[in-house]
Design a protein around this motif. Structure first.
Motif, PDB file in Angstrom:
ATOM      1  N   HIS A 165      48.765  45.372  41.921  1.00 22.81           N
ATOM      2  CA  HIS A 165      47.759  45.850  42.877  1.00 22.81           C
ATOM      3  C   HIS A 165      46.916  46.985  42.292  1.00 22.81           C
ATOM      4  N   GLY A 166      47.285  47.463  41.116  1.00 21.39           N
ATOM      5  CA  GLY A 166      46.453  48.455  40.443  1.00 21.39           C
ATOM      6  C   GLY A 166      45.250  47.834  39.739  1.00 21.39           C
ATOM      7  N   HIS A 167      45.283  46.517  39.537  1.00 24.15           N
ATOM      8  CA  HIS A 167      44.138  45.847  38.894  1.00 24.15           C
ATOM      9  C   HIS A 167      42.975  45.755  39.862  1.00 24.15           C
ATOM     10  N   ALA A 168      41.921  46.483  39.563  1.00 21.49           N
ATOM     11  CA  ALA A 168      40.745  46.463  40.437  1.00 21.49           C
ATOM     12  C   ALA A 168      39.585  45.935  39.597  1.00 21.49           C
ATOM     13  N   ASP A 169      38.571  46.731  39.451  1.00 18.42           N
ATOM     14  CA  ASP A 169      37.444  46.294  38.634  1.00 18.42           C
ATOM     15  C   ASP A 169      37.136  47.398  37.636  1.00 18.42           C
ATOM     16  N   GLN A 170      38.149  47.753  36.849  1.00 17.15           N
ATOM     17  CA  GLN A 170      38.013  48.874  35.922  1.00 17.15           C
ATOM     18  C   GLN A 170      37.377  48.443  34.606  1.00 17.15           C
ATOM     19  N   ALA A 171      36.844  49.428  33.913  1.00 18.33           N
ATOM     20  CA  ALA A 171      36.158  49.172  32.642  1.00 18.33           C
ATOM     21  C   ALA A 171      37.072  48.485  31.636  1.00 18.33           C
ATOM     22  N   PHE A 172      38.374  48.812  31.673  1.00 23.85           N
ATOM     23  CA  PHE A 172      39.266  48.248  30.647  1.00 23.85           C
ATOM     24  C   PHE A 172      39.599  46.778  30.884  1.00 23.85           C
ATOM     25  N   SER A 173      39.356  46.257  32.090  1.00 24.62           N
ATOM     26  CA  SER A 173      39.566  44.818  32.337  1.00 24.62           C
ATOM     27  C   SER A 173      38.816  44.402  33.602  1.00 24.62           C
ATOM     28  N   PRO A 174      37.501  44.279  33.497  1.00 22.38           N
ATOM     29  CA  PRO A 174      36.681  43.941  34.676  1.00 22.38           C
ATOM     30  C   PRO A 174      37.119  42.612  35.292  1.00 22.38           C
ATOM     31  N   PHE A 175      37.066  42.546  36.604  1.00 22.78           N
ATOM     32  CA  PHE A 175      37.501  41.357  37.340  1.00 22.78           C
ATOM     33  C   PHE A 175      36.865  40.083  36.783  1.00 22.78           C
ATOM     34  N   ALA A 176      35.553  40.148  36.562  1.00 23.14           N
ATOM     35  CA  ALA A 176      34.810  38.947  36.186  1.00 23.14           C
ATOM     36  C   ALA A 176      35.191  38.412  34.802  1.00 23.14           C
ATOM     37  N   GLU A 177      35.789  39.266  33.981  1.00 20.13           N
ATOM     38  CA  GLU A 177      36.305  38.779  32.691  1.00 20.13           C
ATOM     39  C   GLU A 177      37.777  38.416  32.800  1.00 20.13           C
ATOM     40  N   ARG A 178      38.498  39.316  33.468  1.00 14.70           N
ATOM     41  CA  ARG A 178      39.958  39.204  33.500  1.00 14.70           C
ATOM     42  C   ARG A 178      40.429  37.935  34.220  1.00 14.70           C
ATOM     43  N   VAL A 179      39.880  37.714  35.411  1.00 12.80           N
ATOM     44  CA  VAL A 179      40.436  36.664  36.267  1.00 12.80           C
ATOM     45  C   VAL A 179      40.183  35.255  35.725  1.00 12.80           C
ATOM     46  N   PRO A 180      38.961  34.944  35.299  1.00  8.82           N
ATOM     47  CA  PRO A 180      38.780  33.609  34.720  1.00  8.82           C
ATOM     48  C   PRO A 180      39.660  33.394  33.485  1.00  8.82           C
ATOM     49  N   ALA A 181      39.783  34.429  32.662  1.00  9.57           N
ATOM     50  CA  ALA A 181      40.591  34.274  31.439  1.00  9.57           C
ATOM     51  C   ALA A 181      42.057  34.037  31.785  1.00  9.57           C
ATOM     52  N   ILE A 182      42.564  34.762  32.756  1.00  6.38           N
ATOM     53  CA  ILE A 182      43.967  34.573  33.147  1.00  6.38           C
ATOM     54  C   ILE A 182      44.151  33.214  33.819  1.00  6.38           C
ATOM     55  N   ALA A 183      43.186  32.836  34.659  1.00  8.10           N
ATOM     56  CA  ALA A 183      43.279  31.531  35.330  1.00  8.10           C
ATOM     57  C   ALA A 183      43.386  30.404  34.301  1.00  8.10           C
ATOM     58  N   ARG A 184      42.584  30.509  33.254  1.00  9.03           N
ATOM     59  CA  ARG A 184      42.621  29.455  32.215  1.00  9.03           C
ATOM     60  C   ARG A 184      43.932  29.484  31.441  1.00  9.03           C
ATOM     61  N   TYR A 199      48.230  31.354  39.986  1.00 11.17           N
ATOM     62  CA  TYR A 199      47.806  32.733  39.728  1.00 11.17           C
ATOM     63  C   TYR A 199      47.141  33.329  40.975  1.00 11.17           C
ATOM     64  N   VAL A 200      47.513  34.560  41.288  1.00  8.90           N
ATOM     65  CA  VAL A 200      47.014  35.247  42.498  1.00  8.90           C
ATOM     66  C   VAL A 200      46.293  36.530  42.097  1.00  8.90           C
ATOM     67  N   PRO A 201      44.960  36.493  42.015  1.00 10.24           N
ATOM     68  CA  PRO A 201      44.233  37.712  41.662  1.00 10.24           C
ATOM     69  C   PRO A 201      44.206  38.707  42.825  1.00 10.24           C
ATOM     70  N   ASN A 202      44.114  39.985  42.470  1.00 15.76           N
ATOM     71  CA  ASN A 202      44.011  41.069  43.451  1.00 15.76           C
ATOM     72  C   ASN A 202      42.540  41.353  43.758  1.00 15.76           C
ATOM     73  N   LEU A 203      42.179  41.270  45.033  1.00 11.93           N
ATOM     74  CA  LEU A 203      40.800  41.566  45.444  1.00 11.93           C
ATOM     75  C   LEU A 203      40.635  43.066  45.679  1.00 11.93           C
ATOM     76  N   ASN A 204      39.451  43.569  45.411  1.00 16.54           N
ATOM     77  CA  ASN A 204      39.237  45.010  45.582  1.00 16.54           C
ATOM     78  C   ASN A 204      37.767  45.298  45.841  1.00 16.54           C
ATOM     79  N   GLY A 205      37.523  46.514  46.290  1.00 16.43           N
ATOM     80  CA  GLY A 205      36.145  46.916  46.590  1.00 16.43           C
ATOM     81  C   GLY A 205      35.766  46.563  48.025  1.00 16.43           C
ATOM     82  N   ASN A 206      34.476  46.500  48.279  1.00 16.45           N
ATOM     83  CA  ASN A 206      34.048  46.215  49.647  1.00 16.45           C
ATOM     84  C   ASN A 206      33.929  44.703  49.891  1.00 16.45           C
ATOM     85  N   LEU A 207      33.495  44.346  51.082  1.00 17.67           N
ATOM     86  CA  LEU A 207      33.449  42.928  51.458  1.00 17.67           C
ATOM     87  C   LEU A 207      32.556  42.118  50.520  1.00 17.67           C
TER      88      LEU A 207
END
Lengths: 368, 368
Positions: A165-184, A199-207
């Motif tokens: 749950h600490g995985h958000a959208d941080q510079a060291f692993s942005p969601f848009a890079e991290r999640v597709p790569a892990i999904a694959r 695989y269950v990604p953690n959602l974060n930020g606003n709606l």
């Protein structure tokens, strides 16, 4: 004609001489929040003002108070529901919201899990046994590092593997890079093993951000998500669930530690009502203080028959280890998802083998 | 190169033999949430894992623990900020988050109030004295009933008149009908009296709904809003503030009663950081249990120099009455907004006169 009411159940610390006034004060605070003497509408007095339904002494200086709250005041919206159930009274340290009986209108409006425990089972082919889950961490690893971890987990074949749950959208692993790569990576592992790890990604930020994250993940075939209702807010969580009827949602307990709501009710019922298919909570005997009784009641609330809603899967977690698997299946039965994160990561180079051992232990303990 | 850290301050109940382990456990829980022995990245160990900065015994079995949390883990996003500051540790009933020192990067990213206390004063022409506020209630009244109440309040000339936090989007007074009608009634009253009363609608629902509500209200000339960060979620509150740089926002304390965060920090600093121009909280000596000391520290936190942010106006409330005005100005000084809701409504047919008396008392006590 009387409008339907929610029967909210509070535990109140008081003494015999003050409990009646305190109960009335809760009923007023959680409805009109003003002196009744200043209300000159008969309709409001009859239909909107909260009503003390019962007061029962349940211990020394402790009372169970039931208050009838008009369904209409909730506007059938998730934020306003919790605002009416506890809102200002959360600031009274003598009161705890322990339960609520909802009329049909609430169940129909909020609707609960999309898939529920059975849908989670079907999605990974886990029947007649507990489900298994692990967690990709720590945050701070590069995307490549997380991908490698995810793949090694998946090669062991757990039913679910989730983001920390600490995985958000941080510079060291942005969601848009991290999640597709892990999904694959997980899909690759599944293709090679024949397992069906999800695989269950953690959602974060606003709606907006969460919607975009769901879009990104769905385009990679992901349909299961995690979000923390007490961080993103009840309205955001409920909106995402209802907007994505084909998807499953895990609730994460971050910021849920308010002693003003009983965890059995918060996780087992409220999060289920909002639509959590799986509710992650801190298990007894780990790093946190819930008792076994609390955890079992919570699990029972999540899975039992309730308002025609699908059951939500209990996910006890927080410092769990392999040597507790048998005990946990004994405590919860098969309708549970066992989540071991750090306990598996400690195996380091043997992560896949340790994950496999965890999965096989759970399978052996299955009822099927 | 070391990355900047937030210094989070916790009060921890422990004994001399366990405090060191507990402090380390908090540092781990609030960063990587896994056994350090399982981490093989030096970069993560050095830059991401939380660091115990100090442990000080402050009482019998009570310690102040400072933990350095890497700014990067917050992703500079409001939900993730509270997730990192307290998230899972909120579930530990031995720990309370009491304060945090933020580095410049946090202030620059979150930015605090749009207008701040000075902007609230300028908007209604209230200088050198406390500001005044009342509340339109109860929910359940028809739009016509609420309009009449709002107009009678406004004729007394308080600086602000806000919705009750129970007003959402219910069938008995939908936002889209209620708010424009009240806005016009208050404008009518101002035109006839020359006062500058400002109406503050309560936002509710999800981010989409709140945006639409802001759009509706702004088209009626409204630029001040109320929302409860603990109900709508930190990300939603912060998003609305940043999207509407010309508008002011009041935070409402609904669901803020978590004893795991000190109210002085939650209302006085965190809500201010997110952008609350005014923070409503439950005053000492009313219906709630905050002490005078807590309230004064909270107010000091809200208004004092802090990271270059605008000051937020303290709004002590919850069962306040006219006979407490002098005492409250004495306790808080002039940088405060006094909110009396039910206490004025009790005047019923004399509502306008009573409101006027309240306003004049506050003006008399002014420093100007």
């Amino acid at each position: 004609m009387s409008t339907p009411r929610i029967s909210a159940v509070y535990h109140v610390r008081a003494d015999d001489s003050t409990i009646e006034a305190q109960a009335k004060a809760i009923a007023v605070e959680q409805s009109v929040e003003m002196p009744l003497a200043a209300i000159d509408s008969d309709w409001v007095m009859e239909n909107i003002v909260g009503r003390v339904e019962s007061i029962n002494r349940i211990g020394d200086g402790l009372f169970e108070v039931r208050v009838g709250l008009a369904v209409e005041t909730t506007g059938l919206e998730a934020g306003q529901l919790i605002n009416m159930l506890l809102g200002n009274t959360s600031i009274q340290d003598t009161v705890t919201l322990v339960d609520a009986e909802f009329p049909e209108a609430i169940f129909q409006a909020f609707r609960g899990p999309n898939l529920g425990i059975q849908g989670l089972r079907d999605a990974c082919g886990a029947h007649g046994r507990a489900m298994t889950c692990s967690a990709i961490k720590p945050q701070g690893l590069s995307v490549a590092g997380l991908v490698q971890l995810a793949e090694r987990f998946a090669l062991g074949g757990p039913d679910y593997v989730k983001d920390d749950h600490g995985h958000a959208d941080q510079a060291f692993s942005p969601f848009a890079e991290r999640v597709p790569a892990i999904a694959r990576a997980v899909a690759r592992a599944n293709a090679s093993t024949g397992y069906r790890t999800r695989y269950v990604p953690n959602l974060n930020g606003n709606l907006d951000a969460m919607r975009e994250q769901i879009r990104i993940a769905r385009s990679e075939g992901i349909d299961t998500f995690m979000a923390p209702p007490m961080v993103c807010g009840f309205p955001t969580f409920h909106t995402l669930v209802r907007e994505n009827p084909g998807c499953a949602f895990f609730s994460h307990p971050s910021m849920s530690g308010t002693p003003r709501i009983a965890p059995e009710f918060l996780h087992g019922k409220l999060f289920r009502l909002l639509g959590a298919d799986a509710v992650i909570y801190t298990n007894y005997g780990g790093r946190f203080g819930f008792t076994k009784q609390t955890c079992q009641t919570l699990a029972h609330n999540a899975t039992g028959a309730w308002g025609g809603l699908r059951g939500a899967c209990p996910v006890p977690a927080g410092g769990m280890t392999q040597d507790r698997v048998a005990e946990m299946v004994d405590a919860y039965g098969q309708d549970v998802m066992l989540l071991i994160g750090g306990g598996l990561l400690l195996a380091r180079e043997n992560l896949t083998a340790e994950t496999r051992a965890f999965v096989e232990t759970v399978e052996r303990l299955g009822a099927a």
